[in-house]
Design an enzyme around this catalytic site. Structure first.
Site, PDB file in Angstrom:
ATOM      1  CG  ASP A  29      42.658  34.601  26.360  1.00 21.65           C
ATOM      2  OD1 ASP A  29      42.536  34.439  25.132  1.00 21.65           O
ATOM      3  OD2 ASP A  29      42.720  33.637  27.168  1.00 21.65           O
ATOM      4  CG  ASN A  85      45.567  31.021  16.618  1.00 22.06           C
ATOM      5  OD1 ASN A  85      46.656  31.149  16.073  1.00 22.06           O
ATOM      6  ND2 ASN A  85      45.391  31.151  17.923  1.00 22.06           N
ATOM      7  CD  GLN A  92      39.166  29.458  14.537  1.00 21.91           C
ATOM      8  OE1 GLN A  92      39.516  29.102  13.405  1.00 21.91           O
ATOM      9  NE2 GLN A  92      38.123  30.227  14.765  1.00 21.91           N
ATOM     10  CB  VAL A  94      36.654  29.959  20.442  1.00 27.37           C
ATOM     11  CG1 VAL A  94      35.216  30.458  20.503  1.00 27.37           C
ATOM     12  CG2 VAL A  94      37.147  29.577  21.844  1.00 27.37           C
ATOM     13  CG  HIS A  98      39.071  34.603  18.599  1.00 25.00           C
ATOM     14  ND1 HIS A  98      38.405  33.511  18.091  1.00 25.00           N
ATOM     15  CD2 HIS A  98      40.244  34.144  19.099  1.00 25.00           C
ATOM     16  CE1 HIS A  98      39.152  32.426  18.285  1.00 25.00           C
ATOM     17  NE2 HIS A  98      40.270  32.775  18.884  1.00 25.00           N
ATOM     18  CG  HIS A 100      44.511  35.768  20.280  1.00 17.56           C
ATOM     19  ND1 HIS A 100      44.401  35.036  21.445  1.00 17.56           N
ATOM     20  CD2 HIS A 100      43.991  34.979  19.301  1.00 17.56           C
ATOM     21  CE1 HIS A 100      43.861  33.863  21.183  1.00 17.56           C
ATOM     22  NE2 HIS A 100      43.601  33.797  19.892  1.00 17.56           N
TER      23      HIS A 100
HETATM   24  P1  5GP Z   1      42.040  30.414  19.782  1.00 26.84           P
HETATM   25  O1  5GP Z   1      42.940  29.291  20.208  1.00 26.84           O
HETATM   26  O2  5GP Z   1      40.690  29.912  19.327  1.00 26.84           O
HETATM   27  O3  5GP Z   1      42.674  31.352  18.814  1.00 26.84           O
HETATM   28  O4  5GP Z   1      41.834  31.279  21.078  1.00 26.84           O
HETATM   29  C1  5GP Z   1      40.758  31.149  21.948  1.00 26.84           C
HETATM   30  C2  5GP Z   1      41.078  31.972  23.158  1.00 26.84           C
HETATM   31  O5  5GP Z   1      39.898  32.111  23.925  1.00 26.84           O
HETATM   32  C3  5GP Z   1      42.125  31.320  24.086  1.00 26.84           C
HETATM   33  O6  5GP Z   1      43.204  32.220  24.264  1.00 26.84           O
HETATM   34  C4  5GP Z   1      41.354  31.067  25.384  1.00 26.84           C
HETATM   35  O7  5GP Z   1      42.132  31.265  26.522  1.00 26.84           O
HETATM   36  C5  5GP Z   1      40.202  32.061  25.282  1.00 26.84           C
HETATM   37  N1  5GP Z   1      38.990  31.636  25.956  1.00 26.84           N
HETATM   38  C6  5GP Z   1      38.381  30.439  25.840  1.00 26.84           C
HETATM   39  N2  5GP Z   1      37.268  30.396  26.588  1.00 26.84           N
HETATM   40  C7  5GP Z   1      37.168  31.610  27.179  1.00 26.84           C
HETATM   41  C8  5GP Z   1      36.213  32.178  28.075  1.00 26.84           C
HETATM   42  O8  5GP Z   1      35.227  31.571  28.477  1.00 26.84           O
HETATM   43  N3  5GP Z   1      36.427  33.449  28.474  1.00 26.84           N
HETATM   44  C9  5GP Z   1      37.517  34.166  28.049  1.00 26.84           C
HETATM   45  N4  5GP Z   1      37.621  35.416  28.504  1.00 26.84           N
HETATM   46  N5  5GP Z   1      38.421  33.668  27.187  1.00 26.84           N
HETATM   47  C10 5GP Z   1      38.258  32.396  26.781  1.00 26.84           C
END
Ligand code: 5GP
Length: 112
Positions: A29, A85, A92, A94, A98, A100
């Site tokens: 991440d 998420n 969420q 993205v 996914h 984590h």
């Molecule tokens: P969500 O909040 O959607 O469950 O988690 C998205 C995760 O993607 C976050 O922990 C964020 O830090 C990670 N993330 C977002 N953009 C990028 C990226 O461009 N590269 C990487 N490696 N992680 C990302």
């Protein structure tokens, strides 16, 4: 429009990829919330848990065996948390499914 994770799958943007096979990808991440913070994603574009189809059962099972093996190789024997998420109330960001993997420190419960 492609999500940021699709762009990582397609190597359009860089990521610190630690595992890849035909079905999935795992990478660190960019904004880690624990000493180990890895994201495991299917290559198939599935927006969220709510968008998993019945036909994806085997794929989702595969993701969890990859999570299990990564946790072992990352020395998370003291325990770790797997988080997905789903939707705005869960935060969420993205819209590409996914998981984590968070580890390397003691987690608190309940999550915020
Ligand atoms: P969500 O909040 O959607 O469950 O988690 C998205 C995760 O993607 C976050 O922990 C964020 O830090 C990670 N993330 C977002 N953009 C990028 C990226 O461009 N590269 C990487 N490696 N992680 C990302």
């Amino acid at each position: 429009m492609s999500t940021i994770f699709k762009k990582i799958i397609d190597r359009e943007i860089p990521a610190d990829i630690i595992y890849e096979d035909d079905l999935c990808l795992a990478f660190n991440d960019i904004n880690p919330k624990a000493p180990v913070h890895v994201l495991v994603i299917p290559k198939k574009e599935i927006a969220s848990t709510d968008d998993i189809a019945d036909e994806d059962k085997e794929l989702i099972g595969h993701l969890f065996t990859v999570i299990r093996d990564l946790a072992r190789s990352l020395n998370l024997g003291d325990g770790y948390r797997v988080v997905a998420n789903c939707g705005p109330h869960a935060g969420q960001e993205v819209p590409h499914l996914h998981y984590h993997i968070l580890g390397g420190r003691r987690m608190t419960w309940p999550p915020g």
